[in-house]
Design a protein around this motif. Sequence first.
Motif, mmCIF file in Angstrom:
data_model
loop_
_atom_site.group_PDB
_atom_site.id
_atom_site.type_symbol
_atom_site.label_atom_id
_atom_site.label_comp_id
_atom_site.label_asym_id
_atom_site.label_seq_id
_atom_site.Cartn_x
_atom_site.Cartn_y
_atom_site.Cartn_z
ATOM 1 N N THR A 200 47.191 10.945 -6.200
ATOM 2 C CA THR A 200 47.577 12.100 -7.013
ATOM 3 C C THR A 200 48.159 11.609 -8.325
ATOM 4 O O THR A 200 49.119 10.824 -8.344
ATOM 5 C CB THR A 200 48.620 12.964 -6.281
ATOM 6 O OG1 THR A 200 48.065 13.427 -5.048
ATOM 7 C CG2 THR A 200 49.018 14.161 -7.133
ATOM 8 N N ASP A 201 47.557 12.063 -9.427
ATOM 9 C CA ASP A 201 48.065 11.726 -10.759
ATOM 10 C C ASP A 201 48.979 12.850 -11.228
ATOM 11 O O ASP A 201 48.599 14.029 -11.203
ATOM 12 C CB ASP A 201 46.909 11.548 -11.749
ATOM 13 C CG ASP A 201 45.978 10.420 -11.340
ATOM 14 O OD1 ASP A 201 46.488 9.417 -10.808
ATOM 15 O OD2 ASP A 201 44.757 10.561 -11.522
ATOM 16 N N ILE A 210 51.686 18.950 -13.683
ATOM 17 C CA ILE A 210 50.250 18.996 -13.406
ATOM 18 C C ILE A 210 49.930 17.915 -12.383
ATOM 19 O O ILE A 210 50.234 16.733 -12.590
ATOM 20 C CB ILE A 210 49.411 18.760 -14.684
ATOM 21 C CG1 ILE A 210 49.879 19.662 -15.822
ATOM 22 C CG2 ILE A 210 47.930 18.960 -14.378
ATOM 23 C CD1 ILE A 210 49.749 21.139 -15.529
ATOM 24 N N ARG A 212 46.813 16.143 -10.283
ATOM 25 C CA ARG A 212 45.362 15.976 -10.171
ATOM 26 C C ARG A 212 45.072 15.110 -8.948
ATOM 27 O O ARG A 212 45.574 13.986 -8.848
ATOM 28 C CB ARG A 212 44.783 15.322 -11.432
ATOM 29 C CG ARG A 212 44.940 16.149 -12.694
ATOM 30 C CD ARG A 212 44.391 15.399 -13.906
ATOM 31 N NE ARG A 212 44.588 16.124 -15.139
ATOM 32 C CZ ARG A 212 43.741 17.021 -15.639
ATOM 33 N NH1 ARG A 212 42.613 17.248 -14.983
ATOM 34 N NH2 ARG A 212 43.993 17.646 -16.759
ATOM 35 N N HIS A 213 44.264 15.653 -8.045
ATOM 36 C CA HIS A 213 43.933 14.944 -6.805
ATOM 37 C C HIS A 213 42.528 14.364 -6.926
ATOM 38 O O HIS A 213 41.561 15.104 -7.168
ATOM 39 C CB HIS A 213 44.006 15.896 -5.611
ATOM 40 C CG HIS A 213 45.310 16.635 -5.509
ATOM 41 N ND1 HIS A 213 46.488 16.017 -5.184
ATOM 42 C CD2 HIS A 213 45.605 17.934 -5.716
ATOM 43 C CE1 HIS A 213 47.459 16.906 -5.184
ATOM 44 N NE2 HIS A 213 46.958 18.079 -5.507
ATOM 45 N N SER A 214 42.424 13.066 -6.739
ATOM 46 C CA SER A 214 41.126 12.383 -6.866
ATOM 47 C C SER A 214 40.408 12.397 -5.518
ATOM 48 O O SER A 214 40.603 11.501 -4.681
ATOM 49 C CB SER A 214 41.338 10.942 -7.352
ATOM 50 O OG SER A 214 41.993 10.924 -8.601
ATOM 51 N N VAL A 221 35.137 21.949 -8.961
ATOM 52 C CA VAL A 221 36.528 21.828 -9.389
ATOM 53 C C VAL A 221 37.333 22.953 -8.747
ATOM 54 O O VAL A 221 36.919 24.114 -8.746
ATOM 55 C CB VAL A 221 36.646 21.917 -10.924
ATOM 56 C CG1 VAL A 221 38.102 21.937 -11.360
ATOM 57 C CG2 VAL A 221 35.926 20.734 -11.571
ATOM 58 N N ILE A 223 41.021 24.796 -8.887
ATOM 59 C CA ILE A 223 42.189 24.972 -9.755
ATOM 60 C C ILE A 223 43.196 25.891 -9.068
ATOM 61 O O ILE A 223 42.841 26.994 -8.630
ATOM 62 C CB ILE A 223 41.785 25.592 -11.111
ATOM 63 C CG1 ILE A 223 40.713 24.731 -11.797
ATOM 64 C CG2 ILE A 223 43.001 25.755 -12.016
ATOM 65 C CD1 ILE A 223 40.102 25.386 -13.027
#
Length: 371
Positions: A200-201, A210, A212-214, A221, A223
């Motif tokens: 997770t970024d 925010i 972001r899960h890779s 996508v 959201i």
Amino acid sequence: MYLNRSRETALILEVRDTDEEKYGEIKATLDEVVGKLIREGIDKAQLTSTIDNIDFKTRERDFGSLPLGVAHATTLYVSWFFDKNPEDVLLSEDAISAMRQGARSGLFEKYLDEMIFSSNHSASVIMVPDKELGDRLHREECERLKKIRKSLSDEELEKIKEEYSAFKAWQAEDETEEAINSLPTLALSDINDTVDITTTDESYIGKAKILRHSVKTNGIVYISLHFDADDLKEDELMPLSILSSSITNLPTKSKDILTLQGEIKAKCGTFYSSAAAIDKNGTAHTYLTFFASCLESKAECVAELLCEILRDTVFGDGKEILDIAKQAKSHIEDAIITSGESTALSRVEASYSDAGIISERLSGYEAYKSL
């Protein structure tokens, strides 16, 4: 279109909730509409939207609770039966690409002409309900059973009872050790003892975090926007629930409701908002959440659409919101009637947990009383 596990592909148009006498009118209307579509062409925006939706569903492969591997295995034989590669039904990129090309070249108008307008191989089937059929079948079954009963001797009846008792006793018996050992099992050694870690970024836009899960999503996508509503009082939670139901059913400053919902359908696979309690480290928090899923190519457009809904929704004089509130009350009322035990459990949970209190105020009996 329905494949029906056969080589013949059929196009089926179905009209429901009408009268038998209106068949001629329906057929004339169908011919008129199809003829106009063939002459003037199908709306390209709507056609593209439909293909995008098919693309989304084939990529997402959401089979509910059915495991993905099982779902794929049950579809393989569709092409396998006809001497084609089993994996063909799992590969959709070429088919989607062909549909997009066909939308530009008039392929769908050609299909309409061949399969409906100019076809000599069609049939019309009119199904008319028989309101007395159920009672008639019940009477016939009762008469049939009476005749069977009268034809049986006392000895035959006694034999049937004995066989039934033996069958019930057999069902109640414990399985033999041999039968139990024949069941497939997994040993602990068969299970991977390592855990896949999702990276997770974390970043910030202003004060908004925010994440972001890779993960692999096959080009889709997802959201999620979460707005903290912990500052609301208990009696303000019901309006929050109505807000979550209203905001995607109201116009914006630049779009009427039909245009807005058309864009949502065209750009998103899924789009909804909700108000709910979310547990964080053992403590319940109230959030207004927006969720959207879409093809990766449409992510920026969906983000812009979300911003427009959040910033520019027009609430008007409240008439539309009042209608939505009435619908919400009706839905809770239906839930109380059809599954009252769930309503009761929700009230019990509200007596010992913060999450239960929030849920009760948002969609439970307390919400119903507020409405």
